[in-house]
Design a protein around this motif. Structure first.
Motif, PDB file in Angstrom:
ATOM      1  N   PRO A 160       0.825  -1.216   0.000  1.00 45.95           N
ATOM      2  CA  PRO A 160       0.000   0.000   0.000  1.00 45.95           C
ATOM      3  C   PRO A 160       0.856   1.263   0.000  1.00 45.95           C
ATOM      4  CG  PRO A 160      -0.847  -1.600   1.574  1.00 45.95           C
ATOM      5  CD  PRO A 160       0.460  -2.142   1.095  1.00 45.95           C
TER       6      PRO A 160
ATOM      7  N   ASN B  30      -7.748  -4.281  -4.218  1.00 42.53           N
ATOM      8  CA  ASN B  30      -6.587  -5.164  -4.160  1.00 42.53           C
ATOM      9  C   ASN B  30      -5.941  -5.352  -5.525  1.00 42.53           C
ATOM     10  OD1 ASN B  30      -6.925  -5.536  -1.420  1.00 42.53           O
ATOM     11  ND2 ASN B  30      -8.181  -7.363  -1.662  1.00 42.53           N
TER      12      ASN B  30
ATOM     13  N   ARG C 229      -1.964  -6.468   0.981  1.00 43.81           N
ATOM     14  CA  ARG C 229      -2.326  -5.965   2.319  1.00 43.81           C
ATOM     15  C   ARG C 229      -1.686  -6.834   3.389  1.00 43.81           C
ATOM     16  NH1 ARG C 229      -4.456  -1.091   0.716  1.00 43.81           N
ATOM     17  NH2 ARG C 229      -5.873  -1.432  -1.057  1.00 43.81           N
TER      18      ARG C 229
END
Length: 206
Positions: A17, A53, A89
């Motif tokens: 991220p 995602n 993640r």
């Protein structure tokens, strides 16, 4: 003077991220040394919290960003027309109790499957007949025949799947790996078609 740059997009990329994705991250580049040093650091995308995602970066977006900075540059593209960027993640740690539960389910499920198959094809009766034909002796428990058969069954599965725990027996992929590879390709094609907004146009978009 007009220069030519050759670009080949990668198939898949995994980032964290808030990462800034540069051209060198998503593509292989062939260009003059001075031009290459600038192109490789060209910003393609900034991963933000609102991103899902999966992010699709289309080749047209890449060309547009390059042309914005180098208008006279000739761009030759090779290979895929989009790259799939997977945002990794934070993964939850695997629970040991869950691991043991899944392992037990798979172990007993596989064992019951083999037992039911052997029962369906009357494997016990076949073993008794083969043992009687070979030795001329009738035995309700021909362990001298059944034990090697059981060992051979396990060894055959190891050879078939080409793995002994984490160790690979040879470089040839196992049937399971081939199926997983084909599944991943189908999944990537689906994602590329449905997540890439540039590849689809609805009548209400006008």
């Amino acid at each position: 003077m007009e220069h030519t740059v050759y670009i080949r997009l990668r198939h898949r990329l995994q980032v964290r991220p808030n990462t800034v994705i540069h051209l060198e991250d998503i593509a292989q580049i062939i260009a003059d040394e001075e031009l290459f040093s600038v192109l490789r650091r060209l910003k393609m995308h900034q991963v933000i919290k609102e991103d899902n995602n999966i992010i699709i970066i289309d080749i047209m977006k890449v060309i547009k960003l390059i042309k914005k900075q180098f208008q006279m540059l000739e761009i030759q593209t090779i290979g895929p027309s989009q790259v799939i960027v997977e945002v990794a993640r934070k993964k939850r740690k695997t629970s040991m109790s869950l691991f043991v539960l899944v392992w037990l389910l798979l172990f007993f499920g596989a064992a019951l499957t083999i037992m039911n198959f052997h029962e369906d094809v009357s494997m016990r009766e076949v073993h008794l007949k083969i043992f009687t034909i070979i030795t001329g002796i009738e035995d309700e428990k021909p362990l001298v025949f059944q034990v090697p058969y059981s060992i051979g069954l396990g060894a055959g599965m190891i050879i078939f799947f080409n793995h002994l725990f984490k160790k690979r027996l040879n470089e040839e992929p196992s049937p399971l790996e081939v199926e997983m590879f084909n599944y991943q390709l189908d999944l990537d094609n689906y994602v590329a078609m449905n997540e890439n907004k540039e590849s689809m146009k609805n009548i209400d978009d006008d």
